[in-house]
Design a protein around this motif. Structure first.
Motif: not given
Length: 185
Positions: A121, A124-126, A128-129, A163-164
């Motif tokens: 996570l 993957s630049n996530k 908040d997750q 990021g995506e």
């Protein structure tokens, strides 16, 4: 941007640990306790010594003994790697773990597998997750989460973070034009 933490010698490293890491003592299982104590010092004082932690994991690999203390130390080492997620520390640590970690289900292996999910996570630049998953699992303590957040905030625009995934096709002529412009700058 990623740094090579393997060649960095932390200023906090005591001479006794430096001697272990620069001599054949590095392969002597009798120094495990010294390296574990040093890991505890790293954890309490908020610094990391990749070389020492790799040596400790290697000694665990060479030693037949297993214990809750060793499992806890391994988890602490992986958390140190999460804090340094912009470098390759975490993946280097994973390579020294036994293969059964990813094929066996017990409390210890599930904790490690959970840390791997948290790492994925982060890279993957996530963030908040990451926070939500960690709140659910409580694998990373609050002090370490704060350090991870600092690292994330300082590097959230770094090029190593994706990021995506790409969502559209780009024609080759357009891509070569953009790359050509980048090379000229």
């Amino acid at each position: 941007m990623s740094t090579n933490t393997l060649i960095e010698r932390p200023e906090q490293r005591p001479e006794v640990i430096d001697e272990i890491l620069t001599t054949l003592k590095r392969y002597d299982v009798s120094v495990i306790k010294d390296l574990e104590d040093y890991l505890f010092d790293q954890y309490e004082n908020g610094f990391s010594d990749l070389n020492s932690n790799l040596a400790l994991l290697k000694l665990y690999e060479l030693s037949d003994e297993t214990s809750v203390e060793r499992q806890d130390s391994t988890i602490k080492i992986l958390v140190k790697g999460l804090i340094q997620f912009t470098s390759s520390d975490f993946t280097l640590y994973l390579h020294l773990l036994p293969p059964y970690i990813f094929s066996t289900k017990n409390e210890y292996t599930e904790r490690i597998q959970g840390l791997v999910q948290l790492y994925e996570l982060l890279i993957s630049n996530k963030f908040d997750q990451f926070l939500a998953k960690n709140k659910e699992t409580s694998l990373v303590d609050e002090k370490s989460v704060k350090l991870i957040e600092e690292t994330f905030q300082n590097n959230k625009n770094a090029k190593f973070i994706i990021g995506e995934p790409a969502s559209e096709e780009v024609p080759v002529n357009k891509l070569s034009k953009v790359v050509g412009q980048l090379l000229q700058n």
